[in-house]
Design a protein around this motif. Structure first.
Motif, PDB file in Angstrom:
ATOM      1  N   GLU A 135       0.830  -1.213   0.000  1.00 51.03           N
ATOM      2  CA  GLU A 135       0.000   0.000   0.000  1.00 51.03           C
ATOM      3  C   GLU A 135       0.864   1.262   0.000  1.00 51.03           C
ATOM      4  OE1 GLU A 135      -4.162  -1.066   2.210  1.00 51.03           O
ATOM      5  OE2 GLU A 135      -2.383  -1.275   3.454  1.00 51.03           O
ATOM      6  N   LEU A 147      -5.423   5.600   5.151  1.00 49.19           N
ATOM      7  CA  LEU A 147      -5.964   4.757   4.080  1.00 49.19           C
ATOM      8  C   LEU A 147      -7.348   4.228   4.462  1.00 49.19           C
ATOM      9  CD1 LEU A 147      -2.722   2.887   2.970  1.00 49.19           C
ATOM     10  CD2 LEU A 147      -4.164   4.358   1.525  1.00 49.19           C
ATOM     11  N   HIS A 156     -10.762   4.858   2.466  1.00 48.15           N
ATOM     12  CA  HIS A 156     -11.585   3.734   2.004  1.00 48.15           C
ATOM     13  C   HIS A 156     -13.031   3.853   2.491  1.00 48.15           C
ATOM     14  CE1 HIS A 156      -7.627   1.299   1.488  1.00 48.15           C
ATOM     15  NE2 HIS A 156      -7.982   1.882   0.357  1.00 48.15           N
ATOM     16  N   VAL A 172     -14.663   6.435   0.290  1.00 47.83           N
ATOM     17  CA  VAL A 172     -14.867   5.882  -1.050  1.00 47.83           C
ATOM     18  C   VAL A 172     -16.050   4.906  -1.064  1.00 47.83           C
ATOM     19  CG1 VAL A 172     -13.836   4.300  -2.744  1.00 47.83           C
ATOM     20  CG2 VAL A 172     -12.507   6.233  -1.870  1.00 47.83           C
ATOM     21  N   GLN A 216      -4.594   9.666  -3.365  1.00 50.85           N
ATOM     22  CA  GLN A 216      -4.552   8.703  -4.490  1.00 50.85           C
ATOM     23  C   GLN A 216      -5.788   7.803  -4.481  1.00 50.85           C
ATOM     24  OE1 GLN A 216      -0.746   6.801  -3.647  1.00 50.85           O
ATOM     25  NE2 GLN A 216       0.177   7.746  -5.467  1.00 50.85           N
ATOM     26  N   GLN A 217      -6.221   7.377  -3.296  1.00 51.97           N
ATOM     27  CA  GLN A 217      -7.414   6.527  -3.205  1.00 51.97           C
ATOM     28  C   GLN A 217      -8.671   7.301  -3.592  1.00 51.97           C
ATOM     29  OE1 GLN A 217      -7.369   3.121  -2.616  1.00 51.97           O
ATOM     30  NE2 GLN A 217      -5.181   3.551  -2.845  1.00 51.97           N
ATOM     31  N   LEU A 261      -9.460   7.709  -7.261  1.00 50.94           N
ATOM     32  CA  LEU A 261     -10.004   6.564  -7.995  1.00 50.94           C
ATOM     33  C   LEU A 261     -11.504   6.722  -8.225  1.00 50.94           C
ATOM     34  CD1 LEU A 261      -8.170   3.621  -6.148  1.00 50.94           C
ATOM     35  CD2 LEU A 261      -7.573   4.633  -8.367  1.00 50.94           C
TER      36      LEU A 261
END
Ligand code: ZLS
Ligand code: CA
Ligand code: ZN
Length: 403
Positions: free
Chosen positions: A64, A129, A133, A136, A172-173, A176
């Motif tokens: 990761e 992260l 998540h 997202v 970056q996540q 997406l």
């Protein structure tokens, strides 16, 4: 019991693994993970956790971290940790590699090698992260990681107390699932590592407020540095900087933030906003030299939240070197995210209560006056025409941007 409830239709998640607390940079080092213990205790004492979804994220994997960082840097970080190091590798080689990746060791380094450091990085990055998540996956609307926000780390080197750039990894996540991310940084230091990572793209707009001048770290973030030269580069005009002098005060700070951050949100129309809330911009900070109080610092959170209009929001920590005020500030900002008002008198049963009591520690209040009382006195070196120029210059940059 204390009336704190979950507001309907907006989920605030809190990403925190208390194992970060036990790490120490070294006795005289200003970065104290213990400030996170103090913050957590204050959040719990006010009962704020009843209004939050609490997560205890695990360590990020090396895989990761490699989404941004180079393999050789990660190999180094993992192997230099005394608990992972190979006794066979010679010391001199270690020394050379340490200097190459973490800077020279003169006068004790900003980025020391300490016990369990790999565990510390992977925990704070894992929390950012996890926060990204949950946003997202639409399981959170505002995700908070006070252990993150380490904005100086580069792709292949550490800098300024930062080793892994959890903010870059989180953005970056978010990229997406959303075309544009706005990054706002109110740490007293320039958010150079995040700016650098996204310098050549128009998919991230970075905006940092910071002290700038003389020899103040890291020395980048001039008003004129707005991205790569040449309008053919997509990153042109997508790095905004608000360089400030010592001693900025509450009303000026709020006006400046409202104007510049407001224009950035309206113009860029991001799908997600990441706010780095470094608490070293508070009055009385051991390393900072601004004069703002906790409510003015929290105005940034309040304002961004009020303009978020359904956009995902991520809140991370960063600097903050007077631990009692870091805890006050981030507790206040957690309460803003959760739509809860806190009383000024600290709860009687808060652990480490003595850290907050006495005249010089803020009299047992959540919102003591910080300006000119705690720490060194920093006279206000900014003036109205200087602020007007900052606002005008950034407005001009935003004219090049279409959301
Ligand atoms: O934004 O100013 C510098 C660089 C130096 C001076 C300090 N020496 C050790 C190295 C060379 C020019 N560094 C800054 C880094 C500030 C990082 C801020 C991080 C963040 O808030 C995000 C988390 C700096 N300022 C103060 C110190 N370093 C510093 C003060 C006291 C000490 C003790 C431990 C180490 C050496 C003695 C240290 C650093
Ligand atoms: Ca900043
Ligand atoms: Zn800082």
């Amino acid at each position: 019991r204390n009336g704190i409830q979950r507001p309907v239709g907006h989920t605030v998640s809190f990403h925190y693994n208390p194992r970060v607390e036990s790490h120490h940079f070294g006795k005289s080092h200003p970065m104290k993970p213990w400030r996170l213990t103090l913050t957590k205790q204050l959040v719990l004492s006010y009962g704020l956790h009843y209004a939050l979804d609490l997560y205890r994220p695990l360590e990020a994997t090396k895989e990761e971290l490699a989404a941004y960082h180079t393999r050789e840097y990660l190999d180094f970080l993992q192997s230099i940790d005394p608990q992972h190091s190979h006794p066979s590798s010679p010391n001199t080689d270690h020394e050379q590699r340490r200097t190459a990746f973490l800077g020279s060791n003169e006068a004790n380094a900003d980025c020391p090698v300490f016990d369990g450091m790999w565990g510390y990085f992977t925990l704070y990055a894992g929390a950012s992260l996890d926060a990204a998540h949950k946003l997202v996956a639409d399981q959170s609307d505002i995700a908070i990681n006070w252990s993150g926000g380490l904005h100086h780390a580069h792709k292949g080197t550490g800098a300024g107390f930062c080793y892994i750039n959890d903010i870059v990894l989180a953005i970056q996540q978010l990229l997406l699932v959303t075309p544009r991310v706005l990054y706002i940084d109110i740490d007293v230091h320039h958010g150079d590592g995040v700016e650098e990572a996204f310098y050549y793209t128009d998919r991230v707009l970075t905006l940092s407020f910071h002290k700038y001048g003389e020899t103040f770290f890291p020395g980048t973030g001039a008003l004129e540095d707005t991205g790569p030269r040449g309008s053919h580069n997509p990153g042109a005009h997508h790095s905004l900087n608000v360089p400030l002098r010592d001693g900025i005060e509450d009303a000026e700070w709020e006006r400046l933030f409202r104007q510049i951050a407001g224009d950035a949100i309206d113009t860029y129309n991001p799908g997600a906003i990441v706010l780095q809330c470094g608490a070293d911009s508070l009055g009385g900070d051991r390393l900072g030299s601004f004069n703002i109080n906790i409510r003015a610092h929290g105005f940034a959170v309040e304002f961004v939240k009020s303009r978020a209009h359904g956009r995902k929001m991520m809140i991370v920590g960063g600097g903050g070197y007077t631990p009692r005020n870091v805890a006050r500030c981030w507790t206040h900002e957690t309460s803003i995210a959760a739509d809860v008002e806190l009383r000024n008198e600290l709860p009687m049963h808060v652990p480490y209560r003595q850290a907050f009591t006495g005249n010089e520690n803020g009299d047992g209040l959540l919102y003591p006056s910080l300006s000119n009382i705690q720490g060194k006195i920093h006279p206000n070196m900014n003036d109205q025409s200087y602020f007007d120029n900052l606002i005008a210059h950034n407005k001009e940059q935003l004219r090049y941007i279409k959301g």
